[in-house]
Design a protein around this motif. Structure first.
Motif, PDB file in Angstrom:
ATOM      1  N   THR A 115     -45.665  12.564 -16.294  1.00 39.96           N
ATOM      2  CA  THR A 115     -46.154  11.227 -16.783  1.00 39.96           C
ATOM      3  C   THR A 115     -45.893  10.240 -15.581  1.00 39.96           C
ATOM      4  O   THR A 115     -44.757  10.347 -14.601  1.00 39.96           O
ATOM      5  N   ILE A 116     -46.853   9.664 -15.259  1.00 38.14           N
ATOM      6  CA  ILE A 116     -46.830   8.454 -14.094  1.00 38.14           C
ATOM      7  C   ILE A 116     -47.359   7.294 -14.769  1.00 38.14           C
ATOM      8  O   ILE A 116     -48.834   7.593 -15.099  1.00 38.14           O
ATOM      9  N   GLY A 117     -46.996   6.314 -14.572  1.00 41.59           N
ATOM     10  CA  GLY A 117     -47.460   5.070 -15.084  1.00 41.59           C
ATOM     11  C   GLY A 117     -47.831   5.083 -16.812  1.00 41.59           C
ATOM     12  O   GLY A 117     -46.984   5.571 -17.247  1.00 41.59           O
ATOM     13  N   ALA A 118     -48.955   4.589 -16.994  1.00 41.81           N
ATOM     14  CA  ALA A 118     -49.137   4.626 -18.589  1.00 41.81           C
ATOM     15  C   ALA A 118     -49.529   5.834 -19.082  1.00 41.81           C
ATOM     16  O   ALA A 118     -49.977   6.063 -20.566  1.00 41.81           O
ATOM     17  N   TYR A 119     -49.688   6.895 -18.056  1.00 37.04           N
ATOM     18  CA  TYR A 119     -50.577   8.050 -18.559  1.00 37.04           C
ATOM     19  C   TYR A 119     -49.566   9.290 -18.746  1.00 37.04           C
ATOM     20  O   TYR A 119     -48.639   9.514 -17.593  1.00 37.04           O
ATOM     21  N   THR A 120     -49.778  10.304 -19.469  1.00 36.79           N
ATOM     22  CA  THR A 120     -48.950  11.424 -19.440  1.00 36.79           C
ATOM     23  C   THR A 120     -50.229  12.511 -18.810  1.00 36.79           C
ATOM     24  O   THR A 120     -51.456  12.672 -19.573  1.00 36.79           O
ATOM     25  N   MET A 133     -50.524  21.399  -1.496  1.00 36.79           N
ATOM     26  CA  MET A 133     -51.292  21.717  -2.638  1.00 36.79           C
ATOM     27  C   MET A 133     -52.001  20.683  -3.160  1.00 36.79           C
ATOM     28  O   MET A 133     -51.506  19.424  -3.323  1.00 36.79           O
ATOM     29  N   SER A 134     -53.263  20.668  -3.532  1.00 36.30           N
ATOM     30  CA  SER A 134     -54.001  19.463  -4.226  1.00 36.30           C
ATOM     31  C   SER A 134     -53.960  19.629  -5.658  1.00 36.30           C
ATOM     32  O   SER A 134     -53.394  20.710  -6.319  1.00 36.30           O
ATOM     33  N   SER A 135     -54.239  18.622  -6.315  1.00 37.09           N
ATOM     34  CA  SER A 135     -54.079  18.554  -7.846  1.00 37.09           C
ATOM     35  C   SER A 135     -55.262  17.825  -8.338  1.00 37.09           C
ATOM     36  O   SER A 135     -55.915  16.904  -7.951  1.00 37.09           O
ATOM     37  N   THR A 136     -55.591  18.309  -9.715  1.00 37.25           N
ATOM     38  CA  THR A 136     -56.499  17.570 -10.676  1.00 37.25           C
ATOM     39  C   THR A 136     -55.569  17.189 -11.680  1.00 37.25           C
ATOM     40  O   THR A 136     -55.024  17.920 -12.391  1.00 37.25           O
ATOM     41  N   LEU A 137     -55.506  15.676 -11.913  1.00 37.38           N
ATOM     42  CA  LEU A 137     -54.962  15.448 -13.236  1.00 37.38           C
ATOM     43  C   LEU A 137     -55.948  14.875 -14.183  1.00 37.38           C
ATOM     44  O   LEU A 137     -57.000  14.252 -13.879  1.00 37.38           O
ATOM     45  N   TYR A 138     -55.603  15.293 -15.386  1.00 37.75           N
ATOM     46  CA  TYR A 138     -56.208  14.945 -16.577  1.00 37.75           C
ATOM     47  C   TYR A 138     -55.504  14.132 -17.441  1.00 37.75           C
ATOM     48  O   TYR A 138     -54.539  14.442 -18.041  1.00 37.75           O
ATOM     49  N   ALA A 139     -56.237  12.964 -18.190  1.00 39.97           N
ATOM     50  CA  ALA A 139     -55.383  12.395 -19.260  1.00 39.97           C
ATOM     51  C   ALA A 139     -56.568  11.956 -20.383  1.00 39.97           C
ATOM     52  O   ALA A 139     -57.380  11.514 -19.946  1.00 39.97           O
ATOM     53  N   ASP A 140     -56.054  11.734 -21.569  1.00 41.68           N
ATOM     54  CA  ASP A 140     -57.075  11.297 -22.455  1.00 41.68           C
ATOM     55  C   ASP A 140     -57.026   9.643 -22.418  1.00 41.68           C
ATOM     56  O   ASP A 140     -56.027   9.123 -21.990  1.00 41.68           O
ATOM     57  N   ARG A 141     -58.229   9.227 -22.476  1.00 48.28           N
ATOM     58  CA  ARG A 141     -58.276   7.610 -22.384  1.00 48.28           C
ATOM     59  C   ARG A 141     -57.357   7.231 -23.714  1.00 48.28           C
ATOM     60  O   ARG A 141     -57.190   7.707 -24.342  1.00 48.28           O
ATOM     61  N   LEU A 142     -56.668   5.872 -23.252  1.00 48.79           N
ATOM     62  CA  LEU A 142     -55.880   5.280 -24.260  1.00 48.79           C
ATOM     63  C   LEU A 142     -56.534   4.920 -25.271  1.00 48.79           C
ATOM     64  O   LEU A 142     -56.072   4.682 -26.439  1.00 48.79           O
ATOM     65  N   GLY A 144     -58.694   6.788 -26.847  1.00 51.64           N
ATOM     66  CA  GLY A 144     -59.284   7.897 -27.431  1.00 51.64           C
ATOM     67  C   GLY A 144     -60.644   8.309 -27.259  1.00 51.64           C
ATOM     68  O   GLY A 144     -60.942   9.288 -28.046  1.00 51.64           O
ATOM     69  N   ASP A 145     -61.265   7.697 -26.668  1.00 52.71           N
ATOM     70  CA  ASP A 145     -62.776   7.928 -26.103  1.00 52.71           C
ATOM     71  C   ASP A 145     -62.960   8.836 -25.018  1.00 52.71           C
ATOM     72  O   ASP A 145     -63.292   8.150 -23.960  1.00 52.71           O
ATOM     73  N   GLY A 146     -62.696  10.124 -24.878  1.00 58.15           N
ATOM     74  CA  GLY A 146     -62.801  10.792 -23.713  1.00 58.15           C
ATOM     75  C   GLY A 146     -61.621  10.865 -22.908  1.00 58.15           C
ATOM     76  O   GLY A 146     -60.369  10.713 -23.487  1.00 58.15           O
ATOM     77  N   SER A 147     -61.733  11.117 -21.504  1.00 56.88           N
ATOM     78  CA  SER A 147     -60.739  11.551 -20.629  1.00 56.88           C
ATOM     79  C   SER A 147     -61.025  10.949 -19.417  1.00 56.88           C
ATOM     80  O   SER A 147     -62.194  10.593 -18.784  1.00 56.88           O
ATOM     81  N   ILE A 148     -59.909  11.026 -18.527  1.00 56.80           N
ATOM     82  CA  ILE A 148     -59.950  10.263 -17.271  1.00 56.80           C
ATOM     83  C   ILE A 148     -59.517  11.732 -16.273  1.00 56.80           C
ATOM     84  O   ILE A 148     -58.479  12.464 -16.743  1.00 56.80           O
ATOM     85  N   GLU A 149     -60.241  11.835 -15.202  1.00 57.35           N
ATOM     86  CA  GLU A 149     -59.827  13.094 -14.306  1.00 57.35           C
ATOM     87  C   GLU A 149     -59.732  12.380 -12.987  1.00 57.35           C
ATOM     88  O   GLU A 149     -60.508  11.589 -12.413  1.00 57.35           O
ATOM     89  N   ILE A 150     -58.482  12.764 -12.214  1.00 60.14           N
ATOM     90  CA  ILE A 150     -58.285  12.123 -10.908  1.00 60.14           C
ATOM     91  C   ILE A 150     -58.046  13.361 -10.093  1.00 60.14           C
ATOM     92  O   ILE A 150     -57.064  14.153 -10.052  1.00 60.14           O
ATOM     93  N   CYS A 151     -58.988  13.721  -8.969  1.00 57.09           N
ATOM     94  CA  CYS A 151     -58.687  14.658  -8.356  1.00 57.09           C
ATOM     95  C   CYS A 151     -58.055  14.054  -6.852  1.00 57.09           C
ATOM     96  O   CYS A 151     -58.546  13.385  -6.401  1.00 57.09           O
ATOM     97  N   ILE A 152     -56.867  14.883  -6.650  1.00 58.47           N
ATOM     98  CA  ILE A 152     -56.372  14.455  -5.381  1.00 58.47           C
ATOM     99  C   ILE A 152     -56.251  15.641  -4.220  1.00 58.47           C
ATOM    100  O   ILE A 152     -55.592  16.680  -4.449  1.00 58.47           O
ATOM    101  N   PHE A 153     -57.041  15.432  -3.217  1.00 57.71           N
ATOM    102  CA  PHE A 153     -57.271  16.569  -2.189  1.00 57.71           C
ATOM    103  C   PHE A 153     -56.348  16.408  -1.199  1.00 57.71           C
ATOM    104  O   PHE A 153     -56.172  15.375  -0.391  1.00 57.71           O
ATOM    105  N   ASP A 154     -55.654  17.549  -0.694  1.00 57.03           N
ATOM    106  CA  ASP A 154     -54.771  17.514   0.243  1.00 57.03           C
ATOM    107  C   ASP A 154     -53.776  16.441   0.330  1.00 57.03           C
ATOM    108  O   ASP A 154     -53.284  15.855   1.694  1.00 57.03           O
TER     109      ASP A 154
END
Length: 177
Positions: A115-120, A133-142, A144-154
């Motif tokens: 959990t960071i900010g308003a999203y888990t 290590m790089s990461s991709t974060l996935y959270a459902d839109r608040l 409820g219509d789909g999701s958000i994906e944030i790729c964090i490279f290096d």
């Protein structure tokens, strides 16, 4: 039929990600990376959130904008890319993990929730260009219509600028096109 479409979508997404990072090569040693992280800790943030296609966020001054649709660069290798998805966060991470397990077994790992900010966020972790290590974060839109994906490279999820960005992240309402 859905499985075929999912596989094709995952393959296209992977190719797009590879081509979008082709110019990002280069290697930093561990000492350079630690210096960059210390510099990031002392960087002031702009106070105002900037609007992008589907979100707004405070962009730390250490990041330079890569494009108006939510791509930001920090240093030589660090990149944050933001996407809006139709499927749920669970469907997106599972599709990604399945794809990578079939193609590069063992490299992409499900690291659970953070959990960071308003999203888990559901966190997928993988190696990229550096020893960070790089990461991709996935959270459902608040909404409820789909999701958000944030790729964090290096960039580490512990990087103060990454945390500041994620804490300020706010989705914008969908617009009818």
């Amino acid at each position: 039929m859905k499985r075929v479409h999912r596989s094709i979508f995952a393959a296209v997404l992977a190719v797009l990600m590879i081509f979008s990072l082709t110019a990002c090569g280069g290697g930093k040693n561990k000492a350079d990376t630690k210096e960059d992280q210390k510099e990031g800790e002392n960087t002031e943030q702009t106070a105002e959130k900037t609007d992008y296609e589907f979100f707004k966020a405070v962009i730390p001054e250490s990041f330079k904008e890569g494009s108006s649709d939510g791509v930001f660069n920090k240093g030589d290798n660090g990149i944050i890319k933001c996407y809006e998805n139709v499927r749920s966060a669970e469907e997106e991470i599972q599709s990604s993990l399945d794809y990578w397990e079939a193609n590069v077994p063992g490299e992409h790992k499900d690291k659970g929730e953070k959990t960071i900010g308003a999203y888990t966020w559901r966190v997928e972790e993988f190696p990229w260009n550096t020893d960070i290590m790089s990461s991709t974060l996935y959270a459902d839109r608040l909404d409820g219509d789909g999701s958000i994906e944030i790729c964090i490279f290096d960039l580490s999820l512990e990087d103060p600028d990454v945390i500041a960005f994620l804490e300020s992240f706010e989705e914008l309402p969908r617009t009818d096109e």
